[in-house]
Design a protein around this motif. Structure first.
Motif, short mmCIF file in Angstrom:
data_model
loop_
_atom_site.label_atom_id
_atom_site.label_comp_id
_atom_site.label_asym_id
_atom_site.label_seq_id
_atom_site.Cartn_x
_atom_site.Cartn_y
_atom_site.Cartn_z
N SER A 222 0.70 -0.85 0.11
CA SER A 222 0.13 -0.39 0.20
C SER A 222 0.77 1.45 0.19
O SER A 222 0.48 2.19 -0.69
CB SER A 222 -0.60 0.59 0.93
N GLU A 226 0.34 4.54 -2.56
CA GLU A 226 0.50 5.98 -2.01
C GLU A 226 2.12 6.49 -2.81
O GLU A 226 1.68 7.46 -3.29
CB GLU A 226 0.52 6.02 -1.12
N HIS A 230 1.13 9.71 -5.98
CA HIS A 230 1.76 11.08 -4.80
C HIS A 230 3.02 11.82 -6.07
O HIS A 230 2.45 12.65 -6.38
CB HIS A 230 2.97 10.90 -3.46
N LYS A 236 -4.87 7.59 -5.13
CA LYS A 236 -5.12 6.51 -4.86
C LYS A 236 -5.05 4.57 -5.27
O LYS A 236 -4.91 3.46 -5.89
CB LYS A 236 -4.58 6.09 -3.29
#
Length: 530
Positions: A222, A226, A230, A236
């Motif tokens: 995860s 992310e 970003h 996401k």
């Protein structure tokens, strides 16, 4: 009623062959499960007009459509996943685009304009894409761009797609970027920089990805998702992971678990009723996981070092085996070296696929001889059937029998080009391409398999069984199990007193689907299982 199609553009970055085709096909399968009508397009930026003259070692198999176009193998994935027949126009190449523009220029269609990449080439690309959308009446058109972002030959296509987005509107065009996230064992972590750079390269063309699908050997974490979200400026939930799986047919289920369909439907405002129903697809995936019992099939070919050269045959065998509740184990036997009885005797059945060129022919003929003598089930496809005929002709006393493709001076040209074909000089012009009807003889293996009197199958060949030898071959025990409706051309041959010995001039593998295995492959594996 006019249907205004929505477009999903699939691009690739970092490295080639990361699975854009499977990804595009899987997205199509998910959208089909919502009840949407989906069409697919593969853009190949090479200058060849089609895939027909490409070396299988470089490009994998040539897939043939119903209308006779020789295309990229990804169209095979699309047809198998979407369970549709696509037109040859669904494969757009640089060669097709430029040839069309040049022909228009020669006819004065541009009214004396200086013909340029923009707008003339880009307009032609958009026109070809929209033509597919219009003719198919699809609600969603998936467009896969071959190669990787940054390739110079792909730039006109990306520019055309940028224009398409502006012309069709934001809610009607979505971009999905497929990248590779490597895991460095020395560092003990996944690396996102290749994905970041690939996305940056895509942005430099004026395109912004709406979703990034990250290919990886193992599932990414995860925090990695992310980080990609970003640095690549996507949500996401739009960063999707597609790790390696045992079977390509698992990919729609993997993507669906991450709500890919829901995200796409919301992003381009698709009108659907209810949720996706992939329950039937899940059953297919489960059936493909069977480990026992196993049927061992030897494929005798000259391109076996690259399995993609026989992609559709491999998949057709898997479809049929799963249907029978069995697993198929494929052994690849190269005809580039001499084949012995020892190399063949461990298999339950043998398959000789199509091909061109003299190299390896005698090895294929030997494989046919072995299968005939040892009563091993044998399936010959296209050139495979021709090798079976040559071997049988030699067996019944026609010493030196051959195909004029390989021996112009053979005393017994049992395989030859038809007279009307010999007058054609254009490359590919002598070929029988696409779907042709075939009349089946009652009581034959083929008739029992199809359970029909008249079938339609796809062809890709130049040479035919020479009718001058047909009576002699039949008298000695060869069975003509299928012909063209006018009885002129032989389409299927079988052999008396053999458990399963069948050769077909067409390519049945192109019409096999995971949910609808091809009847000849089912019959072949049934015989092998005995």
């Amino acid at each position: 009623m006019i249907i205004l199609a929505k477009y999903i553009i699939v691009t690739g970055g970092v490295v080639s062959s990361i699975g854009k085709g499977i990804t595009a096909a899987s997205i199509g399968r998910i959208l089909r499960s919502y009840g949407l009508k989906v069409a697919a397009i593969k853009i190949d930026p090479y200058l060849n007009w089609d895939s027909g003259t490409l070396n299988p070692y470089q490009h994998g198999e040539v897939f043939v459509t119903e209308d006779g176009m020789e295309t990229d193998l990804d169209l095979g994935h699309y047809e198998r996943f979407l369970d549709v027949n696509l037109p040859g126009e669904s494969n757009i190449t640089t060669g097709k685009v430029y040839l069309s523009v040049i022909e228009k220029e020669r006819k004065g269609k541009y009214l004396g304009s200086c013909v340029q990449i923009i707008p003339h080439i880009t307009d032609e690309i958009k026109s070809m894409i929209r033509k597919i959308a219009s003719k198919s009446r699809a609600e969603v058109v998936i467009v896969e761009v071959g190669g990787t972002v940054g390739d110079i030959e792909g730039q006109p296509f990306l520019e055309a797609l940028r224009q398409l987005r502006n012309e069709e509107g934001y809610e009607n065009v979505m971009f999905i970027h497929v990248t590779y996230v490597p895991y460095l064992k020395a560092a003990g972590e996944f690396k996102t920089k290749p994905t970041q750079h690939s996305t940056k390269e895509l942005r430099s063309t004026g395109l912004t990805p709406d979703m990034i699908i990250c290919r990886s050997e193992t599932p990414i974490t995860s925090p990695i998702k992310e980080k990609i979200a970003h640095f690549c400026d996507v949500k996401k939930e739009a960063v999707i992971n597609a790790p390696d799986v045992r079977s390509i047919y698992e990919v729609p289920l993997v993507l669906n678990k991450q709500k890919v369909g829901e995200y796409i439907i919301d992003r381009i405002k698709l009108d659907v009723k209810g949720a996706a129903d992939l329950s039937d697809w899940a059953k297919i995936v489960e059936s493909l996981k069977i480990k026992e019992p196993t049927i061992k099939v030897g494929i005798v070919g000259k391109y076996v070092e690259l399995e993609d050269s026989y992609m559709s045959i491999r998949e057709a065998l898997r479809h049929a085996a799963a249907h029978l509740g069995k697993r198929v184990e494929i052994g690849w036997i190269s005809t580039n070296e001499k084949i012995s009885k020892e190399k063949l005797k461990g298999f339950d059945a043998i398959l000789i696929p199509g091909g061109f060129g003299k190299r390896g022919i005698e090895s294929k003929i030997y494989a046919a001889k072995y299968a005939r003598e040892e009563k091993v089930p044998l399936f010959g496809i296209c050139l495979g059937m021709q090798c079976m005929v040559i071997e049988f002709a030699r067996y019944i006393g026609l010493e030196g029998a051959h195909s004029t493709e390989f021996d112009k001076e053979t005393p017994y040209p049992v395989i030859d080009m038809m007279e009307e074909q010999k007058r054609i000089k254009k490359m590919g012009g002598t070929m029988r391409l696409g779907a042709y009807k075939c009349k089946l003889r009652p009581g034959t293996i083929a008739h029992k398999a199809y359970k029909e009197d008249l079938i339609s199958e796809r062809h890709r060949h130049r040479y035919e069984l020479n009718n001058e030898y047909r009576e002699k071959l039949e008298k000695e025990g060869l069975i003509i199990a299928g012909t063209t409706p006018d009885d002129f051309l032989v389409e299927i041959i079988e052999l008396k007193d053999h458990p399963w010995y069948l050769g077909c001039q067409f390519h049945p593998e192109f019409k096999s689907r995971p949910n609808r295995p091809h009847p000849l492959f089912i019959s072949f594996l049934e015989a092998a299982a005995k």
